[in-house]
Design an enzyme around this catalytic site. Structure first.
Site, PDB file in Angstrom:
ATOM      1  N   SER A 110       0.808  -1.228   0.000  1.00  0.00           N
ATOM      2  CA  SER A 110       0.000   0.000   0.000  1.00  0.00           C
ATOM      3  C   SER A 110       0.838   1.274   0.000  1.00  0.00           C
ATOM      4  O   SER A 110       0.298   2.359  -0.230  1.00  0.00           O
ATOM      5  CB  SER A 110      -0.929   0.021   1.220  1.00  0.00           C
ATOM      6  OG  SER A 110      -0.190   0.129   2.412  1.00  0.00           O
ATOM      7  N   LYS A 186       1.120   4.532   6.801  1.00  0.00           N
ATOM      8  CA  LYS A 186       0.574   5.429   5.771  1.00  0.00           C
ATOM      9  C   LYS A 186       1.301   6.773   5.859  1.00  0.00           C
ATOM     10  O   LYS A 186       2.107   7.013   6.756  1.00  0.00           O
ATOM     11  CB  LYS A 186      -0.932   5.655   5.969  1.00  0.00           C
ATOM     12  CG  LYS A 186      -1.784   4.402   6.057  1.00  0.00           C
ATOM     13  CD  LYS A 186      -1.872   3.626   4.766  1.00  0.00           C
ATOM     14  CE  LYS A 186      -2.740   2.384   4.912  1.00  0.00           C
ATOM     15  NZ  LYS A 186      -2.684   1.536   3.682  1.00  0.00           N
TER      16      LYS A 186
END
Length: 307
Positions: A110, A186
């Protein structure tokens, strides 16, 4: 008295025999001062290792046990020192892991191409804390789990199933990277109070009315990948997104049912720290700097979204 022919007349005791005409004279080999009361003892002493003496075996019989005892004592001391060093190393590693730095395992794609699957990163626990979070920081955080868990099914950590008490102990003290299934990584896009907007097309995301050029995105990905949003980041929260926007279940997908930033934003107290650099594999080692140019023109938040 007449003198015996051929025998000299005795004129008295020999001066070296102490008046005893029968005393034994050993000549040059032994001291002439011989005491008949302990003659055998003195003779043995005076002869030493000469004629008739037995070799002294005392030293030979004592050396071997002393050597063995010395080796055993040295081995025990070395083992004690090794145990102390290992314990101190584990304690120091635990202290560093708990308050300063910790290694983490990257389980998914991701964050490509900034981070790829199976990378190991070092995370500073001093941010947030003594050091403030900034837009563009790559952060590790626990699954907020509100209103719903972020990690489920295929998104659950893909770390190798190593397990075992030794593995768990080494992870606990910080000698192995954390591979728990409730952590995500993230990039911070919005800070508390920021107004973050995406129209859902191929255009850039705007923060407080300013469009940002996200040079770190995986090539071929659009800034929001068709997911429109218009939110204000709540106090003590951050809005996070993955660099591989088409393969990142981030704040965009967890903001329901509110759809205003209150559900999709990550609480500050869930953030473990800021990722500083990649340490493994060797050919991936690099510093994870903050792309300051991307956000340098973004103004301070106004706290209210535009109409």
């Amino acid at each position: 008295m007449s003198q015996v022919p051929g025998r000299p007349e005795s004129t008295g005791p020999h001066p070296d025999r102490g008046g005893d005409p029968d005393a034994l004279s050993l000549g040059d080999g032994v001291d002439d001062a011989y005491d008949p009361r302990d003659g055998s003892a003195q003779l043995g002493t005076r002869l030493g290792n000469g004629a008739g003496s037995e070799p002294d075996l005392a030293d030979d019989t004592d050396d071997e046990p002393e050597d063995q005892r010395g080796f055993g004592a040295g081995l025990v001391a070395a083992l004690k020192e090794l145990v102390i060093v290992v314990v101190l190393a584990m304690v120091l590693s635990f202290v560093v892991k708990t308050w300063l730095f910790q290694a983490f395992y990257i389980p998914s794609g991701s964050m490509e191409n900034t981070l790829v699957k199976d990378d190991r990163v070092i995370v500073s626990k001093l941010t947030p804390g003594p050091f403030d979070l900034r837009r563009g920081d790559v952060v590790v955080f626990e699954d907020p789990a509100e209103p719903f868990p972020w990690l489920s099914g295929a998104l659950t950590n893909g770390a190798p199933d190593v397990g075992g008490p030794l593995h768990d102990l080494l992870v606990f003290v910080g000698l192995l990277p954390e591979d728990a299934e409730n952590h995500l990584i993230k990039r911070v896009i919005g800070l508390p109070g920021d107004h973050v907007v995406s129209e859902g097309g191929t255009g850039p995301i705007t923060i407080n009315g300013v469009a940002v050029n996200e040079t770190y995105l995986k090539p071929g990905d659009a800034p929001s990948e068709g997911k429109a949003f218009d939110i204000v980041v709540p106090p003590d929260h951050v809005w996070v997104m993955g660099d591989h926007r088409s393969d990142s279940s981030d704040s965009r997908y967890h903001d329901a049912p509110s759809n205003n930033g209150s559900d999709g934003s990550v609480p500050m107290d869930k953030i473990v720290g800021r990722a500083l650099f990649i340490v493994w594999p060797i050919d991936h080692v690099t510093w994870l700097g903050v792309p300051e140019r991307t956000f340098e023109t973004v103004p301070a938040p106004s706290g209210s979204p535009s109409s």
